[in-house]
Design a protein around this motif. Sequence first.
Motif, PDB file in Angstrom:
ATOM      1  N   GLY A   1      -9.546  -6.763   5.295  1.00 21.12           N
ATOM      2  CA  GLY A   1      -8.717  -7.939   5.144  1.00 21.12           C
ATOM      3  C   GLY A   1      -8.058  -8.397   6.427  1.00 21.12           C
TER       4      GLY A   1
ATOM      5  N   ARG B   1     -15.880 -16.692   7.494  1.00 25.75           N
ATOM      6  CA  ARG B   1     -14.942 -15.641   7.936  1.00 25.75           C
ATOM      7  C   ARG B   1     -14.903 -15.519   9.455  1.00 25.75           C
TER       8      ARG B   1
ATOM      9  N   ASN C   1     -12.133 -12.883  10.718  1.00 28.72           N
ATOM     10  CA  ASN C   1     -11.076 -12.815   9.712  1.00 28.72           C
ATOM     11  C   ASN C   1     -11.607 -12.193   8.427  1.00 28.72           C
ATOM     12  N   SER C   2     -10.697 -11.791   7.567  1.00 20.83           N
ATOM     13  CA  SER C   2     -11.067 -11.217   6.263  1.00 20.83           C
ATOM     14  C   SER C   2     -12.133 -10.134   6.426  1.00 20.83           C
TER      15      SER C   2
ATOM     16  N   LYS D   1     -14.360  -6.826   6.384  1.00 21.01           N
ATOM     17  CA  LYS D   1     -14.787  -5.930   5.321  1.00 21.01           C
ATOM     18  C   LYS D   1     -15.330  -4.640   5.932  1.00 21.01           C
TER      19      LYS D   1
END
Length: 122
Positions: free
Chosen positions: A15, A67, A84-85, A87
Motif C-alpha cells: 500500500g 499505480r 504507488n499502492s 503490492k
Amino acid sequence: QVQLVESGGGLVQAGGSLRLSCAASGRTFSSYAMGWFRQAPGLERENVAQISRGGAITNYADSVKGRFTISRDNAKNTVSLQMNSLKPEDTAVYYCAAGRSLTMARREYEYWGQGTQVTVSS
C-alpha cells in the motif's frame, strides 16, 4: 554510450509508495526512449513502463497501470518511476534502460543500469 544509475529502491509495506530515479550520463539522453524493467527471483525480466524521447508517450504493463507513473526530465538527464499502492508481487530488482525505439521488448534496449531492489512486505 549512455551510463545509467538507478536509485530509490528499498523496503516498503504493502500500500505504500516509492520513487525510483535513474540518472544518465552523456549528451544524447534525449535521443533515447527509456524503459523501466523488473526481475523477480526465478522469473524473466519484464517491462513495466516506457517513455518516448520527448516524454509525450508513455506505456505501462497491465499489472502496474494506474499505480505506476514514468516521467523524464531531459534537461537533467533523469527518468523516474513513481510507484504507488505497492503490492508484495511488485517485489523485484528494478532496472532502467535506454533504447532507440519505444518498445517493451528487452532486446531492443541497448544500455542498462545495475538495478535497485524493491521489496514490498505484506
